[in-house]
Design an enzyme around this catalytic site. Structure first.
Site, PDB file in Angstrom:
ATOM      1  CB  ALA A 156      -0.881  -0.005   1.252  1.00 21.86           C
ATOM      2  CE  LYS A 157       2.740   7.478  -3.241  1.00 21.84           C
ATOM      3  NZ  LYS A 157       4.132   7.429  -2.784  1.00 21.84           N
ATOM      4  CB  ALA A 158       0.106   2.859   3.974  1.00 19.64           C
TER       5      ALA A 158
END
Ligand code: PMP
Length: 294
Positions: A156-158
């Site tokens: 995820a681009k978290a």
């Protein structure tokens, strides 16, 4: 000095364009305290977002990895992005969509929080300085490592995953470097703090298998460009001792585009023909594509 909360223009915020300065969240937002927040970074070339579909889908997928559903469809988010880009009126710009859990609940559990979404667009010409891009950026290896897939939602681009990126980049900058090289939890070469990495050895291109970090959209684009040129691209595990037999290195990312690496921890690399070819091919792709669409 530019302050990001004090600009003219508009931000798309939960369904509508609103004045830039009015796009706010409360201090008791779950996304802020517990990192229940995902985002994207996109670039506009000649008024068009490059790979808008891929970025928008990744935003939705990142939310799902963090256990929430963004309350807008892919088509609605794409439309909202186009509207914001048009409202801001820049030909070349950076786009930052962000989605976060709100303030309806304050605790580790936050099942019933509202999912908020905003999209901001601003001018951001070059991630690294033009001089750094010419000579190749200078990296130093971080003491922080990319976490294992069973310890964090690594695909995820978290927001939370950037905690160690900021720490790594700050430590590198404090020593006069442009950025940090991050190894993974096994000690393999992973990526830099905001871009994927490629190594050229004997005319072949090697890049780490993205099993614990983002398989970047630029990474995939550049692999496609390299294959079109009939360069061999090998995805595999790469240990840092291989830097000794590496001729060229470059990093790829939406913000960084294709940027040569001139040095890692004192070891020098040439800004060579393969890197230069792919820099040009990437430039041509984003420019030609957007000119064709204009
Ligand atoms: N890794 C990290 C940590 C990043 O922040 C980015 C930028 N989004 C990338 C890789 C490259 O991803 P992309 O090419 O999709 O921008």
């Amino acid at each position: 000095m530019m302050n990001f909360d004090d600009q003219d223009g508009q931000i798309w915020h939960n369904g509508a364009l609103i004045p830039w300065r009015e796009s706010k969240l409360h201090v008791l937002s779950h996304g802020l305290h517990y990192a229940s927040c995902v985002f994207e970074g996109e670039r506009v070339y000649n008024g068009e977002v490059f790979k808008l579909r891929e970025h928008t889908q990744r935003l939705i997928d990142s939310g799902r990895e963090l256990g929430f559903e963004i309350p807008y469809s892919l088509a609605e988010l794409e439309q909202a992005t186009r509207e914001t880009v048009a409202a801001q009126g820049y030909a070349d710009a950076y786009v930052r969509p962000v989605a976060w859990r709100g303030s309806e609940m304050m605790g580790v559990s936050a099942q019933d929080t509202k999912i908020n979404v905003a999209i901001a667009v601003w001018e951001w010409p070059s991630y690294f300085s033009p001089e750094a891009r010419m000579r190749g950026i200078r990296l130093t290896t971080s003491t922080w490592r990319r976490p294992a897939p069973d310890t964090a939602p690594v695909h995820a681009k978290a927001a939370g995953l950037y905690m160690i990126c900021t720490l790594s980049k700050h430590a590198a900058e404090a020593e006069g470097f442009d950025d940090a090289l991050m190894l993974d939890y096994r000690g393999r070469i992973a990526e830099s703090t905001g871009a994927n990495i490629f190594l050229v050895q004997d005319g072949k291109i090697h890049t780490p298998t993205p099993d614990c970090f983002l398989d970047g959209i630029t990474r995939r684009t550049v692999i496609g460009l390299a294959k079109k040129r009939n360069f061999e691209v090998i995805e595999r595990a790469i240990m840092p001792d291989e830097l000794e037999k590496t001729d060229e290195i470059f990093v790829t990312g939406t913000a960084a585009e294709v940027t040569p690496v001139g040095e890692i921890d004192g070891r020098k690399f040439t800004v060579g023909t393969i890197c230069q070819t792919l820099m040009e091919d990437y430039d041509n792709l984003v420019r030609v594509r957007s000119e064709a669409a204009a």
